[in-house]
Motif scaffolding. Sequence first.
Motif, PDB file in Angstrom:
ATOM      1  N   VAL A 106      43.834  24.675  36.841  1.00 54.59           N
ATOM      2  CA  VAL A 106      43.495  23.747  35.757  1.00 54.59           C
ATOM      3  C   VAL A 106      43.336  22.267  36.163  1.00 54.59           C
ATOM      4  O   VAL A 106      42.275  21.654  36.128  1.00 54.59           O
ATOM      5  CB  VAL A 106      44.369  23.890  34.422  1.00 54.59           C
ATOM      6  CG1 VAL A 106      43.781  22.851  33.301  1.00 54.59           C
ATOM      7  CG2 VAL A 106      44.547  25.331  33.921  1.00 54.59           C
TER       8      VAL A 106
ATOM      9  N   TRP B 285      36.620  37.016  34.055  1.00 53.28           N
ATOM     10  CA  TRP B 285      36.204  35.826  33.346  1.00 53.28           C
ATOM     11  C   TRP B 285      37.503  34.889  33.091  1.00 53.28           C
ATOM     12  O   TRP B 285      37.577  33.747  33.198  1.00 53.28           O
ATOM     13  CB  TRP B 285      35.767  36.431  32.156  1.00 53.28           C
ATOM     14  CG  TRP B 285      35.509  35.362  31.168  1.00 53.28           C
ATOM     15  CD1 TRP B 285      34.344  34.484  30.892  1.00 53.28           C
ATOM     16  CD2 TRP B 285      36.454  34.874  29.792  1.00 53.28           C
ATOM     17  NE1 TRP B 285      34.542  33.472  30.166  1.00 53.28           N
ATOM     18  CE2 TRP B 285      35.687  33.638  29.296  1.00 53.28           C
ATOM     19  CE3 TRP B 285      37.602  35.218  29.451  1.00 53.28           C
ATOM     20  CZ2 TRP B 285      36.131  33.178  28.262  1.00 53.28           C
ATOM     21  CZ3 TRP B 285      38.043  35.028  28.325  1.00 53.28           C
ATOM     22  CH2 TRP B 285      37.445  33.584  27.670  1.00 53.28           C
ATOM     23  N   ARG B 286      38.715  35.667  32.942  1.00 52.06           N
ATOM     24  CA  ARG B 286      39.919  34.801  32.406  1.00 52.06           C
ATOM     25  C   ARG B 286      40.171  33.992  33.908  1.00 52.06           C
ATOM     26  O   ARG B 286      40.562  32.906  33.899  1.00 52.06           O
ATOM     27  CB  ARG B 286      41.189  35.760  32.149  1.00 52.06           C
ATOM     28  CG  ARG B 286      40.996  36.155  30.612  1.00 52.06           C
ATOM     29  CD  ARG B 286      41.468  35.000  29.777  1.00 52.06           C
ATOM     30  NE  ARG B 286      42.878  34.883  29.918  1.00 52.06           N
ATOM     31  CZ  ARG B 286      43.909  35.370  29.347  1.00 52.06           C
ATOM     32  NH1 ARG B 286      43.563  36.463  28.394  1.00 52.06           N
ATOM     33  NH2 ARG B 286      44.987  35.378  29.410  1.00 52.06           N
ATOM     34  N   THR B 287      40.181  34.688  34.776  1.00 53.61           N
ATOM     35  CA  THR B 287      40.280  34.086  36.212  1.00 53.61           C
ATOM     36  C   THR B 287      39.510  32.987  36.456  1.00 53.61           C
ATOM     37  O   THR B 287      39.890  31.763  37.069  1.00 53.61           O
ATOM     38  CB  THR B 287      40.154  35.008  37.499  1.00 53.61           C
ATOM     39  OG1 THR B 287      41.414  36.084  37.143  1.00 53.61           O
ATOM     40  CG2 THR B 287      40.597  34.522  38.702  1.00 53.61           C
ATOM     41  N   ALA B 288      38.224  32.939  36.344  1.00 53.46           N
ATOM     42  CA  ALA B 288      37.378  32.051  36.575  1.00 53.46           C
ATOM     43  C   ALA B 288      37.722  30.874  35.509  1.00 53.46           C
ATOM     44  O   ALA B 288      37.532  29.630  35.947  1.00 53.46           O
ATOM     45  CB  ALA B 288      35.856  32.644  36.091  1.00 53.46           C
ATOM     46  N   SER B 289      37.989  31.051  34.267  1.00 52.41           N
ATOM     47  CA  SER B 289      38.356  29.945  33.348  1.00 52.41           C
ATOM     48  C   SER B 289      39.570  29.202  33.712  1.00 52.41           C
ATOM     49  O   SER B 289      39.492  28.073  33.572  1.00 52.41           O
ATOM     50  CB  SER B 289      38.437  30.762  31.771  1.00 52.41           C
ATOM     51  OG  SER B 289      38.928  29.760  30.879  1.00 52.41           O
ATOM     52  N   ALA B 290      40.725  29.990  34.119  1.00 55.31           N
ATOM     53  CA  ALA B 290      41.854  29.611  34.414  1.00 55.31           C
ATOM     54  C   ALA B 290      41.658  28.791  35.539  1.00 55.31           C
ATOM     55  O   ALA B 290      42.358  27.613  36.071  1.00 55.31           O
ATOM     56  CB  ALA B 290      43.154  30.350  34.909  1.00 55.31           C
ATOM     57  N   SER B 291      40.701  29.054  36.657  1.00 49.39           N
ATOM     58  CA  SER B 291      40.631  28.312  37.974  1.00 49.39           C
ATOM     59  C   SER B 291      39.464  27.225  37.629  1.00 49.39           C
ATOM     60  O   SER B 291      39.524  26.825  38.733  1.00 49.39           O
ATOM     61  CB  SER B 291      40.302  29.245  38.786  1.00 49.39           C
ATOM     62  OG  SER B 291      41.063  30.171  39.240  1.00 49.39           O
ATOM     63  N   ASN B 292      38.859  27.135  36.762  1.00 50.84           N
ATOM     64  CA  ASN B 292      37.910  25.964  36.429  1.00 50.84           C
ATOM     65  C   ASN B 292      36.876  26.230  37.378  1.00 50.84           C
ATOM     66  O   ASN B 292      36.419  25.307  37.988  1.00 50.84           O
ATOM     67  CB  ASN B 292      38.622  24.680  36.701  1.00 50.84           C
ATOM     68  CG  ASN B 292      37.951  23.531  35.842  1.00 50.84           C
ATOM     69  OD1 ASN B 292      37.079  23.895  35.144  1.00 50.84           O
ATOM     70  ND2 ASN B 292      38.063  22.396  36.411  1.00 50.84           N
TER      71      ASN B 292
ATOM     72  N   THR C  98      32.065  31.844  36.615  1.00 49.57           N
ATOM     73  CA  THR C  98      32.398  33.443  36.711  1.00 49.57           C
ATOM     74  C   THR C  98      31.927  33.955  37.842  1.00 49.57           C
ATOM     75  O   THR C  98      32.328  34.922  38.569  1.00 49.57           O
ATOM     76  CB  THR C  98      32.060  33.995  35.281  1.00 49.57           C
ATOM     77  OG1 THR C  98      32.806  33.615  34.240  1.00 49.57           O
ATOM     78  CG2 THR C  98      32.392  35.575  35.461  1.00 49.57           C
TER      79      THR C  98
ATOM     80  N   ASP D 286      47.783  34.429  33.593  1.00 49.46           N
ATOM     81  CA  ASP D 286      47.489  33.166  34.193  1.00 49.46           C
ATOM     82  C   ASP D 286      48.568  32.625  34.906  1.00 49.46           C
ATOM     83  O   ASP D 286      48.474  31.380  35.144  1.00 49.46           O
ATOM     84  CB  ASP D 286      46.719  32.363  33.245  1.00 49.46           C
ATOM     85  CG  ASP D 286      45.505  33.120  32.743  1.00 49.46           C
ATOM     86  OD1 ASP D 286      44.749  33.780  33.102  1.00 49.46           O
ATOM     87  OD2 ASP D 286      45.610  33.291  31.238  1.00 49.46           O
TER      88      ASP D 286
END
Length: 878
Positions: free
Chosen positions: A18, A404-411, A414, A546
């Motif tokens: 983040v 998707w969660r990994t992409a979101s948490a990693s900024n 996707t 996460d």
Amino acid sequence: MGDTDKPQVSYERIEDGVDSKPQEYRKKLEQNSTGPWYFASNFLLFWALLFLAVVVPLLYRLPVANTIEDASKGGFIAERAYDNLYEFDKIGPKVTGSDANENKTVQFLLKELALIQQSVLDDYFDMEIDVQVTSGSYLKSEIIYMYRAVQNVIVKLSPKNSTSDTYLLVNSHFDSKPTSPSAGDAGHMVVTILEVLRVMSTTKQTFEHPIVFLINGAEEKSLLAAHGFISHKWATFCKVVLNLDAAGSGGREILFQTGPNHPWLVDSYKKNAKHPFATTMAEEIFQTGLLPSDTDFRIFTQYADLIGLDLGQCFNGYVYHTRYDRIDVIPRTSLQNTGDNVLGLVRGLSNATELRNLNAYSEGHAVFFDVLGLYFVSYSESNGIIFNYAVAGATIVLIFVSLWRTASASNVFTGHVVGWFILILVLQVIALLLGLGLPVVVAYLFDKYGLSLTYYSTPALLIGLYVCPSLIGLSLPSFIYLKLQRDDKVSFAKQLQLVLHGHATILALLGFGLTLYGLRTAYVVTWTLVFYIIPLAINLLTTLHDRGFAWTGVLKAFQVIPFLYNSYLFYTFVVVLTPMMGRFGLSTNPDLIVSALTALGTIFSLGFLVLLVHISRRSSLIFLGLLAVTALTVYTASSTQIGFPYRPKTNVERVHYLQARRVFYEYDGTVSKDESGYVFDFQDRRGAAPLMGTKVNLTGLVSMKSDCEKYMMCGVPLNYKSTESSRVNGMWLPREQPIETPSVPVLELLSKTVLADNKTVRFEFNLTSPDQTSLLIQPYEDVTVSNWSFLLSLLESKTSSSSPFCINISYGIDSSPLNFFIELTKPNGDFKVPLFKIGVSSLFIHSKGDALSLKLAASFPSFAVAIQFPAMYQRYIY
């Protein structure tokens, strides 16, 4: 506000991707987030210890054996069964046609049945005893199996005043292979039947449907007596069969065939078997026909349209069909295990409401398996298909959500994560191929250098030979990727999670494919995935997904269950199939089978877990350790006595051979060949090699391939169960002195008559021969066999004109001469020339042979078991 107003660096948030902070923070965090250098070795050691502490003891667990003092409880009494087995074992080998089988064993059974009948509760049950003497024939694989006067001992136990016309059949056999006292195969099951009958007839617990107990006297000779029972007066009423057999001695019996169809039978097993041991995988493997075994179950389902359950002893197959199949390798606890299950099943099936209308319950198969012998799982095949597809689909969906969660948490986008995941997926495909392929390569190389079966008497070698290379293959591609990848946007923990997702995705696709192909064994893949997607769902529903490596804790906890089950399942197959590798013959490399099986077990048991070793900062050490174990094992297996496959009494080499004399008569009656020798049918891949350098004189041993190209069936006597592979790979050891057989078979031509159409000629013969004889009939090119005394269906169905007709003939208590005719048709009606060849192959199974043959048999080393007897082959031309 001073220093306290400055924003604080959160390593956890950096790990989640983040906050974007200097690269040194990220490197420091990843170093602190991985485990210590010894994590990987201790991690794998934990699972190894768990296997030894839980799986191995449960696989071999047996119940406490009941004694006579427990008789009042109405249960199976192992002590009584063991006493019966002692008497059965004392009789010795019981080959069909021998005095031991046809007289001594039948009298033993009738004596025990008479004692049981004296104690029957007459107010509750009716008991009838019958000895069937039966003759007949059937066709299998273009061979006619003909039998005459084989015996069955049959008992019917009926509830008083029963009106049911649907019977339960319980079957086993009392005959044996040559030299074997047959305490395990199938004396164990015979005495189980006697004790179950005794318990049921002397307790007031009644049942609805009559029970027929069949103890047949000719199973080892191609399932003949079971076929003969079909003509018995009670056979038409039998609708369900519980078949009991063995491919080993002692231990637990496995349910390995069900149906066909009728999934309620599996439900009955679930309800009534006290010690469940079963798997759909065993059923599907057995029904491929790849294993060197068959049971009466096939006869009942194929020729009598019965349905049922097939159970068999499966441990310690090393003594199977040898002189070491004795009572001393069968503990009372094993009898108790079998007795508890069979008694429960007989009581359950004889009360089953489904027997009132079987047609209403005939749809579909079942998926079934026991969990460590503690619990039994079963469901219909149709539900299994839905379940398999649902789990595979859920796996794909949850993995996409995780990406998707990994992409979101990693900024990051996707698509960025998906791109890396596709690369990882390719690498995991390579990993699975290596995990399966490296053990197979080891197996191939060992076999190439004449070192197959090194694990035969030392199964622990499988760890270094196959398990360790499989673990290396499974984890090496991801190890290289994680060391070389330079994606600073996605953390190491999440990269590792993507690696596990890659493995799960491949399993999901595999499960989908196996289900689409129609294999119920796909349940193994499905249940392995279940315990991956459950922790994945938990991690996604919480913040654990996460938070660095926090997701691994839930995963490891849930992986205990699939690890225990999959290692239990595949270890079972290794234990059961390894002894069978000593019976696969020269043409099959058994190491390929065992290596692939061991590799699959490793993949399903440790496929997810081994990837977690990358958490360690020194995961490379685990690769060095695995390589060291493999290297040490390869040296031990190839260069020390530990790798020698055989051990006296416990892990013997089977050496089948015939003391053979062969005589070739020409058309004019002259003898063109009369020679004697020993025909070897080596049972395993190493063939004659282990015997070289011992006291056995094999000078002059040659291949029979050239003879197989010139003569019908190689021009030698057909062994007990001769296959094309065993004949082509057979070896001939010539002997100067003629083989002395107990008698000389006589084929007498009674008449030769040209029929009215002038295109057909009829030959009538009289054959005097021993109780195991085969006829080979080969017409010349312009001649057709149009009629004969044997099954006409072979004349109609035979597909190859180049191979001879084969009729296998077995006698029980009647060995009188056989009269038969053959009619041949020839378009030009010229019958003054050779029309056909006929070979008479005679086995004198009940004789040990002449003095010179006994001397050869005595020269074999202690690790080899010679199974041999005199035989004669006579070839005529008419």
